[in-house]
Design a protein around this motif. Structure first.
Motif, PDB file in Angstrom:
ATOM      1  N   LEU A   2       4.583 -11.240   3.234  1.00  0.00           N
ATOM      2  CA  LEU A   2       4.802 -11.523   1.817  1.00  0.00           C
ATOM      3  C   LEU A   2       4.702 -10.251   0.980  1.00  0.00           C
ATOM      4  O   LEU A   2       5.513 -10.021   0.066  1.00  0.00           O
ATOM      5  CB  LEU A   2       3.778 -12.550   1.325  1.00  0.00           C
ATOM      6  N   THR A   3       3.720  -9.427   1.297  1.00  0.00           N
ATOM      7  CA  THR A   3       3.553  -8.181   0.559  1.00  0.00           C
ATOM      8  C   THR A   3       4.774  -7.289   0.732  1.00  0.00           C
ATOM      9  O   THR A   3       5.274  -6.688  -0.233  1.00  0.00           O
ATOM     10  CB  THR A   3       2.286  -7.447   1.028  1.00  0.00           C
ATOM     11  N   ALA A   4       5.269  -7.207   1.963  1.00  0.00           N
ATOM     12  CA  ALA A   4       6.457  -6.387   2.228  1.00  0.00           C
ATOM     13  C   ALA A   4       7.668  -6.928   1.476  1.00  0.00           C
ATOM     14  O   ALA A   4       8.464  -6.170   0.909  1.00  0.00           O
ATOM     15  CB  ALA A   4       6.737  -6.343   3.730  1.00  0.00           C
ATOM     16  N   LEU A   5       7.813  -8.253   1.471  1.00  0.00           N
ATOM     17  CA  LEU A   5       8.939  -8.875   0.770  1.00  0.00           C
ATOM     18  C   LEU A   5       8.891  -8.590  -0.728  1.00  0.00           C
ATOM     19  O   LEU A   5       9.889  -8.187  -1.334  1.00  0.00           O
ATOM     20  CB  LEU A   5       8.913 -10.389   1.000  1.00  0.00           C
ATOM     21  N   LEU A   6       7.721  -8.787  -1.319  1.00  0.00           N
ATOM     22  CA  LEU A   6       7.610  -8.663  -2.770  1.00  0.00           C
ATOM     23  C   LEU A   6       7.625  -7.208  -3.232  1.00  0.00           C
ATOM     24  O   LEU A   6       8.065  -6.911  -4.351  1.00  0.00           O
ATOM     25  CB  LEU A   6       6.324  -9.345  -3.247  1.00  0.00           C
ATOM     26  N   SER A   7       7.158  -6.312  -2.383  1.00  0.00           N
ATOM     27  CA  SER A   7       7.046  -4.908  -2.784  1.00  0.00           C
ATOM     28  C   SER A   7       8.403  -4.249  -3.020  1.00  0.00           C
ATOM     29  O   SER A   7       8.488  -3.236  -3.731  1.00  0.00           O
ATOM     30  CB  SER A   7       6.274  -4.113  -1.724  1.00  0.00           C
ATOM     31  N   VAL A   8       9.451  -4.788  -2.418  1.00  0.00           N
ATOM     32  CA  VAL A   8      10.781  -4.184  -2.579  1.00  0.00           C
ATOM     33  C   VAL A   8      11.611  -4.898  -3.646  1.00  0.00           C
ATOM     34  O   VAL A   8      12.782  -4.560  -3.855  1.00  0.00           O
ATOM     35  CB  VAL A   8      11.555  -4.185  -1.239  1.00  0.00           C
ATOM     36  N   GLN A   9      10.995  -5.864  -4.323  1.00  0.00           N
ATOM     37  CA  GLN A   9      11.732  -6.621  -5.342  1.00  0.00           C
ATOM     38  C   GLN A   9      11.632  -5.922  -6.699  1.00  0.00           C
ATOM     39  O   GLN A   9      10.538  -5.628  -7.166  1.00  0.00           O
ATOM     40  CB  GLN A   9      11.173  -8.037  -5.467  1.00  0.00           C
ATOM     41  N   PRO A  10      12.777  -5.655  -7.322  1.00  0.00           N
ATOM     42  CA  PRO A  10      12.732  -5.068  -8.669  1.00  0.00           C
ATOM     43  C   PRO A  10      12.003  -6.016  -9.625  1.00  0.00           C
ATOM     44  O   PRO A  10      12.203  -7.219  -9.594  1.00  0.00           O
ATOM     45  CB  PRO A  10      14.222  -4.964  -9.048  1.00  0.00           C
ATOM     46  N   GLY A  11      11.137  -5.465 -10.427  1.00  0.00           N
ATOM     47  CA  GLY A  11      10.448  -6.280 -11.413  1.00  0.00           C
ATOM     48  C   GLY A  11       9.156  -6.905 -10.922  1.00  0.00           C
ATOM     49  O   GLY A  11       8.480  -7.603 -11.681  1.00  0.00           O
ATOM     50  N   LEU A  12       8.788  -6.681  -9.653  1.00  0.00           N
ATOM     51  CA  LEU A  12       7.537  -7.203  -9.116  1.00  0.00           C
ATOM     52  C   LEU A  12       6.671  -6.048  -8.625  1.00  0.00           C
ATOM     53  O   LEU A  12       7.171  -5.045  -8.122  1.00  0.00           O
ATOM     54  CB  LEU A  12       7.779  -8.176  -7.956  1.00  0.00           C
ATOM     55  N   LEU A  13       5.363  -6.215  -8.745  1.00  0.00           N
ATOM     56  CA  LEU A  13       4.423  -5.200  -8.279  1.00  0.00           C
ATOM     57  C   LEU A  13       3.234  -5.892  -7.629  1.00  0.00           C
ATOM     58  O   LEU A  13       2.486  -6.619  -8.297  1.00  0.00           O
ATOM     59  CB  LEU A  13       3.941  -4.340  -9.454  1.00  0.00           C
ATOM     60  N   VAL A  14       3.063  -5.702  -6.334  1.00  0.00           N
ATOM     61  CA  VAL A  14       1.904  -6.265  -5.630  1.00  0.00           C
ATOM     62  C   VAL A  14       0.703  -5.370  -5.912  1.00  0.00           C
ATOM     63  O   VAL A  14       0.693  -4.190  -5.556  1.00  0.00           O
ATOM     64  CB  VAL A  14       2.160  -6.360  -4.116  1.00  0.00           C
ATOM     65  N   VAL A  15      -0.303  -5.929  -6.552  1.00  0.00           N
ATOM     66  CA  VAL A  15      -1.477  -5.133  -6.944  1.00  0.00           C
ATOM     67  C   VAL A  15      -2.671  -5.337  -6.020  1.00  0.00           C
ATOM     68  O   VAL A  15      -3.678  -4.640  -6.140  1.00  0.00           O
ATOM     69  CB  VAL A  15      -1.893  -5.448  -8.399  1.00  0.00           C
ATOM     70  N   GLY A  16      -2.559  -6.321  -5.102  1.00  0.00           N
ATOM     71  CA  GLY A  16      -3.679  -6.539  -4.195  1.00  0.00           C
ATOM     72  C   GLY A  16      -3.408  -7.661  -3.223  1.00  0.00           C
ATOM     73  O   GLY A  16      -2.451  -8.426  -3.378  1.00  0.00           O
ATOM     74  N   GLU A  17      -4.258  -7.733  -2.199  1.00  0.00           N
ATOM     75  CA  GLU A  17      -4.189  -8.784  -1.192  1.00  0.00           C
ATOM     76  C   GLU A  17      -5.587  -9.349  -0.975  1.00  0.00           C
ATOM     77  O   GLU A  17      -6.572  -8.621  -1.063  1.00  0.00           O
ATOM     78  CB  GLU A  17      -3.669  -8.247   0.146  1.00  0.00           C
ATOM     79  N   ALA A  18      -5.646 -10.637  -0.670  1.00  0.00           N
ATOM     80  CA  ALA A  18      -6.925 -11.279  -0.374  1.00  0.00           C
ATOM     81  C   ALA A  18      -6.762 -12.171   0.846  1.00  0.00           C
ATOM     82  O   ALA A  18      -5.722 -12.827   1.009  1.00  0.00           O
ATOM     83  CB  ALA A  18      -7.420 -12.095  -1.564  1.00  0.00           C
ATOM     84  N   ALA A  19      -7.791 -12.187   1.693  1.00  0.00           N
ATOM     85  CA  ALA A  19      -7.735 -12.956   2.930  1.00  0.00           C
ATOM     86  C   ALA A  19      -8.441 -14.297   2.827  1.00  0.00           C
ATOM     87  O   ALA A  19      -8.340 -15.121   3.733  1.00  0.00           O
ATOM     88  CB  ALA A  19      -8.339 -12.149   4.077  1.00  0.00           C
ATOM     89  N   ASP A  20      -9.167 -14.546   1.730  1.00  0.00           N
ATOM     90  CA  ASP A  20      -9.855 -15.813   1.565  1.00  0.00           C
ATOM     91  C   ASP A  20     -10.027 -16.108   0.079  1.00  0.00           C
ATOM     92  O   ASP A  20      -9.757 -15.256  -0.779  1.00  0.00           O
ATOM     93  CB  ASP A  20     -11.206 -15.820   2.286  1.00  0.00           C
ATOM     94  N   GLY A  21     -10.499 -17.320  -0.212  1.00  0.00           N
ATOM     95  CA  GLY A  21     -10.612 -17.740  -1.594  1.00  0.00           C
ATOM     96  C   GLY A  21     -11.622 -16.951  -2.396  1.00  0.00           C
ATOM     97  O   GLY A  21     -11.405 -16.643  -3.570  1.00  0.00           O
ATOM     98  N   THR A  22     -12.745 -16.613  -1.775  1.00  0.00           N
ATOM     99  CA  THR A  22     -13.776 -15.853  -2.481  1.00  0.00           C
ATOM    100  C   THR A  22     -13.263 -14.488  -2.904  1.00  0.00           C
ATOM    101  O   THR A  22     -13.459 -14.042  -4.044  1.00  0.00           O
ATOM    102  CB  THR A  22     -15.020 -15.694  -1.588  1.00  0.00           C
ATOM    103  N   GLU A  23     -12.567 -13.827  -1.977  1.00  0.00           N
ATOM    104  CA  GLU A  23     -11.992 -12.517  -2.284  1.00  0.00           C
ATOM    105  C   GLU A  23     -10.898 -12.651  -3.341  1.00  0.00           C
ATOM    106  O   GLU A  23     -10.754 -11.790  -4.218  1.00  0.00           O
ATOM    107  CB  GLU A  23     -11.428 -11.880  -1.012  1.00  0.00           C
ATOM    108  N   ALA A  24     -10.144 -13.742  -3.285  1.00  0.00           N
ATOM    109  CA  ALA A  24      -9.073 -13.973  -4.258  1.00  0.00           C
ATOM    110  C   ALA A  24      -9.631 -14.082  -5.671  1.00  0.00           C
ATOM    111  O   ALA A  24      -9.100 -13.488  -6.620  1.00  0.00           O
ATOM    112  CB  ALA A  24      -8.297 -15.239  -3.894  1.00  0.00           C
ATOM    113  N   VAL A  25     -10.696 -14.847  -5.828  1.00  0.00           N
ATOM    114  CA  VAL A  25     -11.304 -15.019  -7.151  1.00  0.00           C
ATOM    115  C   VAL A  25     -11.839 -13.681  -7.667  1.00  0.00           C
ATOM    116  O   VAL A  25     -11.661 -13.334  -8.843  1.00  0.00           O
ATOM    117  CB  VAL A  25     -12.427 -16.073  -7.098  1.00  0.00           C
ATOM    118  N   ARG A  26     -12.474 -12.908  -6.784  1.00  0.00           N
ATOM    119  CA  ARG A  26     -13.028 -11.608  -7.189  1.00  0.00           C
ATOM    120  C   ARG A  26     -11.918 -10.651  -7.607  1.00  0.00           C
ATOM    121  O   ARG A  26     -11.996 -10.013  -8.680  1.00  0.00           O
ATOM    122  CB  ARG A  26     -13.842 -11.008  -6.041  1.00  0.00           C
TER     123      ARG A  26
END
Length: 213
Positions: free
Chosen positions: A29-53
């Motif tokens: 998903l990160t690879a897909l979104l990173s090459v899309q004009p107008g989108l910027l992946v700013v981070g990744e999370a492997a679980d819900g706790t990390e996602a909230v943080r």
């Protein structure tokens, strides 16, 4: 010398936090979104706790989040816990999950077999504050929420739960220490409230809405 065009606008990319407990899926998903004009992946999370943080630290425009993250919090709980648009991306096509996500305030719900262009478009829509549900999913959410709001009594839910376990009217009457006629009356009330005319349809509607296991 003329100054800057007041009509010109600076287009800021939509920032995205990708949340998935499967490393390969997350990387894809990160690879897909990173090459899309107008989108910027700013981070990744492997679980819900990390996602909230990370959502609190990075303040992304959209959190693209799996529904089931292998542990708590899941995608629905993440949706309730962050102050940003959450787009659920999942393999689970269950009405109960749809309703949980919508009730939690998710900006949308997509399946992982969606076309990449549809995922990108959904992220952009979510960033604009729009709700992303296709007509097919929308009709299912409406139907499931209608069932959940049907106001079945505690006894009617109990009877329906026993029907879902495969018990006959006689077996239900014996377990609840009531007459078979009483069981039939409860079921008739259930049918009327759910808008169905048989046991199978009642159980299917209730299961779809997450009312019985």
């Amino acid at each position: 010398m003329s100054g800057p065009d007041p009509g010109a606008q600076r287009h800021t990319p939509v920032s995205v936090l990708v949340v998935d407990d499967h490393p390969v899926v997350r990387a894809g998903l990160t690879a897909l979104l990173s090459v899309q004009p107008g989108l910027l992946v700013v981070g990744e999370a492997a679980d819900g706790t990390e996602a909230v943080r990370l959502a609190a630290e990075l303040t992304p425009d959209v959190v693209l989040c799996d529904l089931r993250l292998g542990d708590v919090p899941d995608g629905v709980q993440v949706t309730r816990s962050v102050d940003t648009a959450v787009l659920i991306l999942t393999t689970y096509d269950h009405d109960a999950d749809l309703v949980r996500a919508v009730e939690a305030g998710a900006a949308g719900y997509l399946l992982k077999d969606a076309a990449p262009a549809d995922i990108v478009a959904a992220i952009q829509s979510a960033a604009r504050g729009e709700t992303v549900l296709g007509p097919y999913l929308t009709s299912r959410v409406v139907a499931a929420m209608r069932v959940r709001r049907s106001e079945l009594s505690a006894r009617e839910l109990e009877v329906l739960g026993l029907v879902a376990r495969g018990l006959s009217n006689r077996e239900i009457a014996r377990q609840l220490v009531v007459s078979e006629a009483t069981v039939k009356t409860h079921l008739n009330h259930v049918f009327g409230k759910l808008g169905v005319d048989n046991r199978t349809a009642a159980v299917a509607a209730a299961r779809g809405a997450g009312m019985v296991d």
